[in-house]
Each structure stands twice: as structure tokens, then as C-alpha cells.
Design an enzyme around this catalytic site. Structure first.
Site, PDB file in Angstrom:
ATOM      1  N   ASP A 187      -2.922  -7.817  -5.318  1.00 60.40           N
ATOM      2  CA  ASP A 187      -3.284  -6.662  -4.512  1.00 60.40           C
ATOM      3  C   ASP A 187      -3.876  -5.537  -5.358  1.00 60.40           C
ATOM      4  OD1 ASP A 187      -3.520  -5.359  -2.150  1.00 60.40           O
ATOM      5  OD2 ASP A 187      -1.374  -5.084  -1.794  1.00 60.40           O
TER       6      ASP A 187
ATOM      7  N   CYS B 281       0.785  -1.235   0.000  1.00 59.34           N
ATOM      8  CA  CYS B 281       0.000   0.000   0.000  1.00 59.34           C
ATOM      9  C   CYS B 281       0.821   1.292   0.000  1.00 59.34           C
ATOM     10  CB  CYS B 281      -1.059   0.012   1.093  1.00 59.34           C
ATOM     11  SG  CYS B 281      -0.661  -0.893   2.556  1.00 59.34           S
TER      12      CYS B 281
ATOM     13  N   HIS C 290      -5.402  -1.222  -4.563  1.00 58.23           N
ATOM     14  CA  HIS C 290      -5.884  -0.196  -3.648  1.00 58.23           C
ATOM     15  C   HIS C 290      -6.848   0.689  -4.403  1.00 58.23           C
ATOM     16  CE1 HIS C 290      -2.296  -1.782  -1.748  1.00 58.23           C
ATOM     17  NE2 HIS C 290      -2.985  -1.608  -0.650  1.00 58.23           N
TER      18      HIS C 290
ATOM     19  N   GLN D 273       0.779 -10.936  -3.391  1.00 61.21           N
ATOM     20  CA  GLN D 273      -0.649 -10.654  -3.243  1.00 61.21           C
ATOM     21  C   GLN D 273      -1.210 -10.199  -4.586  1.00 61.21           C
ATOM     22  OE1 GLN D 273      -0.129  -7.564  -0.245  1.00 61.21           O
ATOM     23  NE2 GLN D 273      -1.045  -8.916   1.273  1.00 61.21           N
TER      24      GLN D 273
ATOM     25  N   ARG E 257       7.500 -11.035   4.891  1.00 62.27           N
ATOM     26  CA  ARG E 257       7.194 -10.892   6.316  1.00 62.27           C
ATOM     27  C   ARG E 257       7.980 -11.911   7.115  1.00 62.27           C
ATOM     28  NH1 ARG E 257       0.639  -9.927   5.616  1.00 62.27           N
ATOM     29  NH2 ARG E 257       0.933  -8.315   4.043  1.00 62.27           N
TER      30      ARG E 257
ATOM     31  N   LYS F 147     -12.104  -5.474   8.225  1.00 63.31           N
ATOM     32  CA  LYS F 147     -11.963  -6.223   6.979  1.00 63.31           C
ATOM     33  C   LYS F 147     -12.989  -7.329   6.859  1.00 63.31           C
ATOM     34  CE  LYS F 147      -8.395  -9.142   8.993  1.00 63.31           C
ATOM     35  NZ  LYS F 147      -7.231  -9.952   8.691  1.00 63.31           N
TER      36      LYS F 147
ATOM     37  N   HIS G  63      -8.266  -1.737   0.579  1.00 59.79           N
ATOM     38  CA  HIS G  63      -7.246  -2.724   0.198  1.00 59.79           C
ATOM     39  C   HIS G  63      -8.014  -4.003  -0.100  1.00 59.79           C
ATOM     40  CE1 HIS G  63      -4.105  -0.671   2.918  1.00 59.79           C
ATOM     41  NE2 HIS G  63      -5.249  -0.130   3.270  1.00 59.79           N
TER      42      HIS G  63
END
Length: 739
Positions: A475, A426, A477, A473, A455, A560, A606
Site C-alpha cells: 500500500d 489509509c 498513499h 497490501q 476484513r 479507481k 491510494h
RNA sequence: GCCGCUGUAGCUCAGUGGUAGAGCGCACCCUUGGUAAGGGUGAGGUCACGGGUUCAAAUCCCGUCAGCGGCUCCA
């Protein structure tokens, strides 16, 4: 004069208090014989009780029965049997290992039960003991001893437990009596209950003897149990593990013994067989045998090497979702896997989650200079972790909240700058949004990227593809005006739904993660959180599937909606996720120009419909047991020439398939067809095209589809190619090519 | 990270103090065979890594690393 209401609405009156067993008997002899407990509602909600439990007021009663042969056992019946089997297993273990094994806590679970126990110094419990324990369990069941409940005044019971020297049971009793000082938030598998508390006020504690109190084995327990050990159909010990007392890692470590029980030996057998079968579906096993991915010690724990075959599966999934994103007006971006430490201090990732990130990367020359100056490690850490005055002032000013502790703020010239492997995508996307002006006319801005993040997961948590240290991901946004949020959440949820329905995945649950009212880890104002939580709940309601609300499961920046599935071993994994974030835009000072010609804060969503490509593929491998639908299969058709004499025609067939963009290879080995068929079947290839002189002559192929015992017969090559192509284009979940 | 178990050929595993094994896979040869394994020959091992005990260690002991099952975490 209790009036009892039965499940069919009938009522029965009794002149005096009656036991639940007597109520069952009054309905019918057959029912009384089959009864093992009852679900009772005295007005405060239904609860399970022993048949010996006395009812002295009006109540709704449903008798819980052991299933008839061939009938599936109800959840209540299994609960009673498993709760009871935990006692039987504990007794068996004490018989086999010794009476000095200290029992702690033994609740039923979804699929069985466990009992946590403390083994005395020098004593060991291993799977070598299982046979003896199982034999003893079978004996106790056969002895058919009654579960006898009795109560003792709380203080008297406590004195007795203390004299027995089992601090865990004493602790259980104290908690049951409500005198424990700390709050017990029980392990997730076993919701907190008060063991042995017999009434709400817990003036007394209850015990269950397996047989005669004082003579047979007994345990502090609130119940309920089946009437006698013989009513547990079949039980066995399954595995050993370890646990912490109260799930607290600073507390005692206990040995956890897992077991399960079923209504009949046949059911238990079927369950054990099913467990064995499940292991064969394990994505780590299939991933190795089908060469889908590789994890190499030399590369590192939790780091996935995608081999050519696995890469095809992943790539197909990515292309599939990319097509859906295009329909929804997303734009694609590419950003680096690394970013300045400052970026994550601004976003809040570094201060909030620095322990679960890879260590910061500091330039070599800077480190050497600091070394020469005699900078200590502690000093270096402080100077890396510190926040510049300028940054802190900016953040505090914008958000109006204290997000940086004062002792973190150090003069800019003392600060050591560094980089981080990104834990999330992000911040990069926020910076892309901030890189240019935005009009309300152009909102929402949807930036998508298959973004790889890193991570630092604890080593004991790593697991195949499902829990890794580097993952990608799917991903995106979405930077929206506030009134666009509900529609955008809907759009995200529809992506998840398309994925699940295309792949035929039906077994998932939806979790709405809300903030823990006591939690301190959250960033942002209460008002923003309230709005975001309301939007998520609203969207979840419109989803049309049941969902749970779970306080404490929110991300640190917002609530979420998660989609959770189970793996073959029954462990739950979060896949798709949609998260509303009212904080990031503040932290990065993002804005767009509204119709009033004034700057407005966007809201950020997200979302990652697959979640992580690694985890999703892991779960998907297990879902299909490696037998992917044609569109996902690394190899879609294998051509099997009868002998070398047909190699030329086989090559032409492969070429025709490849020309139609079908993934096909030829088995040139000098094996016989039987062997080639076996090999292709083991590799779970959707279609085999057997070709021999006959086919070469007529321009046909003899088709065999995965999972079909016999071949489907010959069909013209052209129509086969067309049919396979059509199946792939439709992303069909089934193999549909037929002559 | 913690507790327990495990680590032998590419894979699955046998070997419990005295010369390193099997099946599958791989390579080559024979076989040219129409739908779930034809036959033969061969290559392939620092027995996870490091230390110790012993005349002698894959085997016993200690440590490290990794995997597995839990626990605890999980943006």
C-alpha cells in the site's frame, strides 16, 4: 427491394424479402452449407439472427459459418452453438429427470452455457446423472432436428405459459413484454436480455421447437439458434451449482447446470483436457505440494500461514517493488494493525462497511462494568456504533455534508470506545501526514507500507490465497497538490506495468470503476467525484491498453483504475489498483501550505500495484504453475552428489553458491541420481548441479535446467555461479544459464 | 451468508453395518549408483467434531465445523 451489403463491401439486390439462408445460398453453395446463422445490421447495430430470419430492408449481412476442420470457431459460431446446446441439454435433463423440472433461464457464457432450473420436491439432479444426460444430448444432436421458430401474440403466449404452470417462463415473458414492475439487473455472467422478445415492442413472443412445434420439445426463447441440432458439433454437461432467480438472494434458489459446446468433438475433448490440466495449476494444489503456504483450521478460515518457501517468493516480490518505490521517491512507514474505533468513524470505514469488518474490540474492564450495570447487548452495540457529538460536529462542519445519521450521534459519556482490526491502512497514513506541517515545496508526500488489513469476508467467498480475511497490501498513499494528480497516477500505473512486464503477465484487463449514478453509498461532493473520475479516465486512456468503464465499481470514497486477471478456473480477481480520493483529506482535515501562504487540501491517491500480496502470489503461482523464474524460486539450485563419496565436494559447491547469495541446498539422500533428479524436477527447482568424482577433479558442475530433457553438460563452478547470479540480478523471466 | 457436494495416515485416495487399507512421503538398513523413482524393514489413524439408531457405526440419521463448486457480496 432489399439491398444487402456483404463484409467485403459487395452489394446484392433482391426483388423481394429474403431469408438469410437464401442470401447465403445466393453467394455460394458451399457457404450455404456451412452457414449456421448471420450477423445482420439494419442500421441499429449488428445482431445475430437465425438463417430463417427474413430481411425486407437494406442491411449489412455477414454469414456465420461452422468452422472447417482444423479451423478455429469464431465467437459468433460458438455463441449460436452454445445457445442452442442449452436447449438440447434442457431437453435431455427433462428426459432423464422428468418433464416436471421447471426451466428458468439458460444463456450462453464465455466458455459454454448454463441453464437454471427448479427441481420439483423430491427430485434430485446429481453428477451421477451426467452420463445419462450426455448420452441423451448426443442422441438429440444425432437426430439433427430443426430449430423451428414460431411466434404467438404476446397475450395468447402468456396465457399458454400460465397454463403450463412455469412461473419462471411467465416471468420471462412478462419481462420480455416490458410489463414487469421491477428492473432486472441480470447476473454478471449473463447480461440482461429479454428472453423470448421477438421485436422491440414485444407484441409477440417467440418460441423454438427442437423439431416440430406441438410435437417436439420447445422453449420460450428470443433466439437465435443454429438451423438444426446436428449443427451443434459436440456438447456435454459439466457441473452443477446453485443460483438465485434473477440473482436475488431473497428469491427462489435454483439449480444451475453448466455445460459447454464446441464445433467438433475434438475441440470439446481438447477443452476438457485443458480443464483437467488447469486444475493441476491451481495455486491451492501447488501451494500444498510445493509447501508455499498453509491454511490451518485451528488458526482460522481465510488466514494465511506463509511457510518458509512461500515467504521467500513474497519477500522477493516485496524487495523488487521496494526498489521501484525508492526510484519514485516514496518513503516507508510502519503502523499497527489495529486502531481506535473513532479513527474509522472519522475515515468513514466504520459506518459504511461495518458489516465487512471484524467485530470491534472492547476493553474487558469496560465490558465487565457495563455487564454489572445490566447493559443489554443491543444497548452495547448502539453505544459502540454511536458517534460522539464532538466527532459528528467536526465531520459535518468540515465536509459540509451529512455523513453521520442523527440517530447515530449520542452523548460522549454514553459512548463505549473500542478498537478495530484495520480494514484499510489509509487512516493511519493520514494521521502520519497530519502529524506535521507540509509545504507545497515538499509535495507530493508518498507514504508506503506493506500494510496488513483484516476484513470479514463471507465464509462462502473464501478461496485459497485469492480471497482471504487477513492480507497485506503493498500500500501507499500519495498526498498531492491537485495539479500533481495526473502525473502521480501515471507514476502508479508505471509501477503496475513494470510488475506485469517483469513477470511476463500479459493476460489482464483494465477496469475504470466509476460511481453508480443511483448509488447512495458514496461519500463526498459531486464536484470532487467529477474531477476524480475525469483524472482516472484520462490516465487510463494514456495507458495504451483497452479498458472498460464500469459504473458502480468505484470505492465509496472515489473512482479507481483496477487491473484484473483470471485464475485457472476462469474467475476474475482484482490485483493492482489506483484510486483517487478527494474525500479523505476533508475527513481528516489534512492541509499543506501553498505558495500563497494559505492552507490547501491535498488530494490523496491510494495505490497498491500488487493489490494484496496473498492474492497476487496466488495468481502468480498459477501463472508459472509453480515453476518460478530463478529470482523468485524458493530454492534456486539443488546440488546432487552422485554418491556419498562426492558429499564433500557437493558441500563446497553449495558454499560457493551461497557465498554468491544464491539459494542452494544439497540432496544428501542415499537415492541414486535418477531419483534425485526426479525429486528436484517435481519441486520445479530451476537448476540442478550434479557432481561426482569427475567434477570434483576438474572443479566443475554438470548442470541441468528445469524443463530441459537432457543435462547441459559440465561447466566450471565459477562460471555457473556467475551465470546464475547474473540471471537473478536481471530478474530474468527465462532460465538462461548455458555452458 | 445461501444452495449442492465432500471430509479415512503428512499428501492422493480405496474401504457401504462385523479386526482400519494402498501408493507416495517419513525413519532405519542394504545398495555407492553420472541425469525423471534400486531393494528391504518400520513408524504413523479419536475414520473432521458432537449426538442418535443398532448387539455392533468409518459406513445409517441429526447437528456443528471445515474444504470444494456456484450464487450473493467485495474498500
Amino acid at each position: 427491394m432489399p439491398t444487402i451489403t456483404l463484409p467485403n463491401g459487395d452489394t446484392k439486390q433482391f426483388p423481394a424479402p429474403v431469408t438469410l439462408g437464401e442470401i447465403a445460398a445466393s453467394i455460394g453453395a458451399g457457404l450455404a452449407k456451412a452457414a449456421i446463422g448471420a450477423r445482420v445490421d439494419l442500421g441499429a447495430g449488428p445482431e445475430l439472427r437465425d438463417l430463417s430470419s427474413v430481411i425486407d430492408q437494406d442491411a449489412s449481412v455477414a454469414i456465420v459459418t461452422a468452422p472447417r476442420p482444423g479451423q478455429a470457431a469464431a465467437a459468433d459460431a460458438l455463441f449460436l452453438m452454445r445457445h442452442s446446446a442449452a436447449h438440447v441439454m434442457a431437453e435431455a435433463i427433462q428426459d432423464v429427470i422428468g418433464k416436471d423440472v421447471l426451466l428458468a433461464y439458460g444463456p450462453p457464457t464465455d466458455t459454454g452455457f448454463f441453464y437454471d432450473m427448479h427441481l420439483p420436491e423430491g427430485k434430485k439432479l446429481s453428477s451421477d446423472h451426467f452420463e445419462a444426460i450426455n448420452r441423451r444430448i448426443a442422441e438429440i444432436i444425432k437426430e439433427d432436428r430443426p430449430f423451428t421458430r414460431y411466434e404467438q401474440p404476446a397475450d395468447q403466449a402468456l396465457t399458454r405459459l400460465k397454463s403450463e404452470g412455469n412461473k419462471y417462463k411467465v416471468d420471462n415473458a412478462e419481462r420480455a413484454m416490458g410489463v414487469a414492475s421491477s428492473v432486472y439487473r441480470g447476473p454478471r455472467a449473463a447480461p440482461a436480455e429479454s428472453p423470448g422478445a421477438s421485436g422491440r415492442e414485444a407484441a409477440s413472443l417467440s418460441f423454438y421447437a427442437t423439431g416440430e412445434p406441438g410435437r417436439n420439445w420447445e422453449d420460450l426463447c428470443r433466439g437465435p439458434h443454429v438451423p438444426s441440432t446436428g449443427r451443434i458439433g459436440a456438447a456435454c454437461v459439466l457441473s452443477l451449482a446453485s443460483s438465485y432467480w434473477h440473482g436475488d438472494e431473497t428469491s427462489d434458489r435454483l439449480t444451475r447446470v453448466y455445460g459447454t459446446a464446441f464445433a467438433t468433438p475434438a475441440d470439446l475433448d481438447a477443452y476438457l483436457k485443458q480443464r483437467e490440466e488447469a486444475v493441476k495449476r491451481d495455486h491451492r494444489v501447488i501451494g500444498r505440494s510445493l509447501r508455499l503456504f498453509h491454511i490451518d483450521e485451528a488458526v482460522g478460515q481465510g488466514l494465511i500461514l506463509w511457510t518458509p518457501k512461500g515467504s521467500i517468493v513474497r519477500k522477493e516480490l516485496q524487495s523488487f517493488i521496494a526498489a521501484e518505490l525508492k526510484k519514485q521517491g516514496y518513503t516507508e512507514v510502519f503502523t499497527p494493525h489495529i486502531g481506535s474505533l473513532d479513527l474509522y468513524k472519522t475515515s468513514g470505514h466504520f459506518p459504511y462497511y461495518k458489516d465487512s469488518q471484524f467485530a470491534p474490540i472492547v476493553e474487558r474492564q469496560t465490558l465487565e462494568r457495563l455487564c454489572e450495570q445490566g447493559c443489554s447487548c443491543a444497548e452495547l452495540m448502539a453505544r459502540i456504533e454511536g458517534v460522539s457529538e464532538r466527532l459528528a460536529a467536526g465531520i459535518n462542519q468540515r465536509t459540509g455534508s451529512q455523513t453521520i445519521a442523527p440517530d447515530r450521534v449520542i452523548p460522549d459519556d454514553r459512548l463505549v470506545e473500542g478498537f478495530m482490526l484495520r480494514p484499510m491502512n489509509c487512516p493511519h497514513h493520514a494521521k502520519i501526514f497530519a502529524s506535521g506541517p507540509h509545504s507545497y515545496r515538499d509535495m507530493p508526500v508518498r507514504l508506503s507500507e506493506f500494510g496488513t488489513v483484516y476484513r470479514w469476508e463471507q465464509s462462502g467467498e473464501l478461496n485459497g490465497l485469492t480471497r482471504v480475511r487477513g492480507f497485506t497490501q503493498d500500500d501507499a498513499h500519495l498526498f498531492c497538490a491537485e495539479d500533481q494528480v495526473p502525473a502521480e497516477i501515471q507514476g502508479c500505473l508505471s509501477l503496475v506495468k513494470v510488475i506485469f512486464s517483469t513477470l511476463g503477465m500479459k493476460d489482464y484487463r483494465v477496469r475504470v470503476g466509476l460511481r453508480d449514478p443511483d448509488g447512495a453509498k458514496y461519500t463526498g461532493s459531486k464536484e470532487a467525484w467529477d474531477k476524480a473520475e475525469a483524472a482516472c479516465l484520462e490516465a487510463a486512456r494514456s495507458l495504451g491498453v483497452p479498458f472498460s468503464q464500469e459504473p458502480g465499481e468505484a470505492a465509496f470514497y472515489g473512482p479507481k483504475i483496477d487491473f484484473v486477471v483470471k485464475d485457472v478456473i476462469g474467475r476474475e480477481w482484482q490485483l493492482g489498483t489506483v484510486q483517487v480520493d478527494y474525500n479523505m483529506a476533508n475527513r481528516f482535515d489534512l492541509s499543506y501550505v501553498g505558495p500563497d501562504n494559505r492552507p490547501h487540501r491535498p488530494v490523496v491517491i491510494h495505490r497498491a500495484p500488487f493489490g494484496s500480496m496473498e492474492r497476487f502470489c496466488g495468481v502468480l503461482i498459477e501463472h508459472f504453475a509453480g515453476a518460478f523464474p530463478t529470482w523468485l524460486s524458493p530454492e534456486q539450485v539443488r546440488v546432487l552428489p552422485i554418491s556419498d563419496k562426492s558429499n564433500e565436494y557437493a558441500a563446497a559447491v553449495v558454499q560457493a553458491l551461497r557465498a554468491a547469495d544464491v539459494r542452494a541446498t544439497c540432496d544428501h539422500s542415499n537415492d541414486r541420481v535418477q531419483a534425485k533428479v526426479k525429486v528436484a524436477a517435481d519441486e520445479k527447482i530451476p537448476y540442478m548441479a550434479v557432481v561426482g568424482p569427475r567434477d570434483a577433479e576438474s572443479g566443475s558442475v554438470s548442470v541441468r535446467a528445469r524443463g530441459v530433457e537432457k543435462d547441459l553438460g559440465a561447466m566450471p563452478l565459477e562460471s555457473f555461479v556467475r551465470a546464475v547470479r547474473r540471471e537473478i540480478d536481471a530478474r530474468s523471466a527465462e532460465l538462461g544459464v548455458r555452458p
